[in-house]
Design an enzyme around this catalytic site. Sequence first.
Site, PDB file in Angstrom:
ATOM      1  N   SER A  72      76.866  67.751  81.347  1.00  0.00           N
ATOM      2  CA  SER A  72      76.331  68.831  82.178  1.00  0.00           C
ATOM      3  C   SER A  72      75.018  68.416  82.815  1.00  0.00           C
ATOM      4  O   SER A  72      74.283  67.577  82.275  1.00  0.00           O
ATOM      5  CB  SER A  72      76.079  70.079  81.319  1.00  0.00           C
ATOM      6  OG  SER A  72      74.972  69.866  80.442  1.00  0.00           O
ATOM      7  N   ASP A  73      74.713  69.014  83.954  1.00  0.00           N
ATOM      8  CA  ASP A  73      73.331  68.979  84.406  1.00  0.00           C
ATOM      9  C   ASP A  73      72.532  69.755  83.354  1.00  0.00           C
ATOM     10  O   ASP A  73      73.080  70.601  82.629  1.00  0.00           O
ATOM     11  CB  ASP A  73      73.191  69.616  85.788  1.00  0.00           C
ATOM     12  CG  ASP A  73      71.986  69.082  86.545  1.00  0.00           C
ATOM     13  OD1 ASP A  73      71.065  68.542  85.894  1.00  0.00           O
ATOM     14  OD2 ASP A  73      71.946  69.198  87.780  1.00  0.00           O
ATOM     15  N   TRP A  74      71.248  69.458  83.282  1.00  0.00           N
ATOM     16  CA  TRP A  74      70.446  69.972  82.162  1.00  0.00           C
ATOM     17  C   TRP A  74      70.377  71.496  82.172  1.00  0.00           C
ATOM     18  O   TRP A  74      69.922  72.100  83.139  1.00  0.00           O
ATOM     19  CB  TRP A  74      69.069  69.341  82.220  1.00  0.00           C
ATOM     20  CG  TRP A  74      68.935  68.100  81.374  1.00  0.00           C
ATOM     21  CD1 TRP A  74      67.912  67.826  80.515  1.00  0.00           C
ATOM     22  CD2 TRP A  74      69.819  66.969  81.287  1.00  0.00           C
ATOM     23  NE1 TRP A  74      68.122  66.603  79.893  1.00  0.00           N
ATOM     24  CE2 TRP A  74      69.279  66.064  80.338  1.00  0.00           C
ATOM     25  CE3 TRP A  74      71.037  66.647  81.888  1.00  0.00           C
ATOM     26  CZ2 TRP A  74      69.901  64.856  80.004  1.00  0.00           C
ATOM     27  CZ3 TRP A  74      71.654  65.444  81.557  1.00  0.00           C
ATOM     28  CH2 TRP A  74      71.091  64.569  80.625  1.00  0.00           C
TER      29      TRP A  74
END
Length: 804
Positions: A224-226
């Site tokens: 995932s993106d953060w």
Amino acid sequence: MNAATDFDDLLVRLSLEEKVRILTGQDFWSTHPLPSIGLRSMVLSDGPSGVRGALWDERDPSLNLPSATALSSSWDLDVAHRYGVVSAQEARRKNVDVVLGPTINLHRSPLGGRHFEAFSEDPVLTAELAAAYVAGVQELGVGATPKHYVANDFETDRFTANVVVGERTLREVYLLAFEKAVTESKAWLVMSAYNSINGATASENDLLETPLNTDWGFDGVVVSDWTAVRSVESAKYSQDLAMPGPIGAWGDALVEAVRAGEVKEEAIDRKVRRILALAARVGALEGYEKPPTQPVDGIAFARTAAAEGTVLLRNENELPWQASALQRVAVIGHNARDARTQGGGSATVVPKSVVSPLDGLRAALPNADITYSLGAVVQQGVAELPLSTMTNPESGEPGARVRFLAADGTELFAEDRFASALVYLGTTAPTGETAVLEFRTTWTPAESGAIQLGFASVGRGRIFANGDLLREDVAVPVGTDLGAALLSPPSIAAPLTVTAGQPIDVRIELEPPKAEGGLGGVVGLTVGVEPADNDPQTLIDEAVAAARAADVAVVVVGTNSKVESEGYDRTSLALPGRQDELVRAVAAANPRTVVVVNAGSPVLLPWRDDVQAVLATYFGGQEYGNALADVLLGQTEPGGRLPTTWPREEADVPVIDVTPKDGVVRYDEGVHIGYRAWLKAGTEPAYEFGHGLGYTTWELSDLRANDPSSVALTVRNTGERAGKHVVQVYAERPESAIDRPARWLAGFAVVRLEAGQAREITVNLHEHTFEHWDGGWTTEPGAFTIRAGSSVSDLPLSTELQVR
């Protein structure tokens, strides 16, 4: 190595809790280890244009490579591959297992805030370069992460916005940019984006399975993106790793969901297998080793890559210059001295040193009289203090002392730093427990006068000079995007009169906001000086006087960190400040004026026809100044061609809006983005897609289509020196039942020839060149026109190809 079938022997040894644990990071940058099965922690790092490592720290510097727009302007797959290899070498040096790049979202609009970090407005050019980059990274046993999947082409409300886009457009444009990095280069990871696509957030979207896994055969990890994983629901989809940790949306809640039958354990097992496969690939699993490293001169490559990505937009018989003929050179512009070598945001690295254009020209022209004039102020907010002017009050060495204090004044942590721009992100410093962050240095100004001393951050701050409180105020971020708040925060400053050479005890006390959410505890602080309050006309007049007295004038114009950064989109394509006025005034004073554009994205150049030459150099990396001198003096070819259209006027841009309306961004233009939209609108840009000049001349002839997969033609260097040419091949189908672009890129090839040399070349065409998406890849039978030339509008050769 197939993640779907391997590692069953390890999987059966794990409890459900252990399986779930390794699906979320153990901290900001690393994954959980499981020593019982020989799994060590893996480190992930930002790194589209250099690998920062786990620390954002000047004490552990990184190689600062040119921006992605410079890389893509090379149109050279070999350069992209070497870029990947150099990045992997940096990753290995910093004990990083996964590079979070390349960023291959498309240049849908020139206002996109991360435009500089992405490749192109064309999906084919993007796909080819991305595949080469990924192959280079993974060659050294480091994982590459094409991002952000998918349709993440804007920053405004990027966490919550919903992109509404048709299936055909998704497949032919936005997914196409990712496809080859997966199908051919076998990317080991893909990063899911923040935004939603057609109503479903990216981490809970069927696109993670189809086409990624089913059609493309992806067997890697979707990270995932953060903080983009927001619920247990996402575990039902093909989302494998949630970052950062240790607190996330999965953990105990996911264990309970599996036990309650809401999430199948088979789905968890598949994710674990993929993480174990990644660990094996990067040498993080017992019994698997990384391949040997390669000897790579990263600094030399940074210089080469900057020149390869430099685009000569205009040249009226001015360049290249002969060094021996230059006696007096006027170098002008804020960015000439304080160049931008990289864009703002998570792609930022901290280089050991930077060569500015002024530095590069002084080194290349030791016998010339080189003057410098600021010309126009570009900087906004505080600029960090040079290390040469800072003395640590504790050690007496260059630098500063930083302390973390509890609410009662107790010192929790202290360290010596060698910069006044600090970012605490994924660090062991006790940011979450800190009530006051104190920065102290003894600053010795280089010039006398009235200045604005201050800081840039978020929170309540106090500015002290020689023990006197100059100002106390609260810096409030604009908007809610943490990236913008952390990496491009507001500034607070106070007036102070200083005397050159007279030391000042500078102390900043910052009360950071309370830690909240998955990115809590992140703190950024820059201490420095705001731009001097000079009379703008006086600065221009001084530059004009210097230009008038010189043989040639080099004006470096550009953007600043408030214009191009992750976290927000641009609001204008105009150069900030009075730079346009500066260029016009200098050009009027010296007929041999060359303008260098130090911007990561297209900007308006209203004076372009008034100067002798214009170079687009983007953010040129740490060797920027040396590469620029190489190009200006003809030591190397300006190797770039535009990967994105540059407009005459902002109003001419056919697809420009990046602002969600009621939370929705509609990609209503369909397949017509970039030059395709320009061709449909019939509007002439300042510089078209593919445009770029060199220092020699070329002739193309004898175009013929071998079959639907390639064309052949003859390329001749008709000039008097060796050079580089980028041959571009486009397809057309004027009479079609399908809504097609007027023209679309089908293939390209870089050719390097000596003076007078000719060569027959073959240009491979993209596999989907003659196909369109209609529930599957479909071909409309009949005749397609193939054109070849030097840009999207300079195509002297054509032939027809019958496709069945």
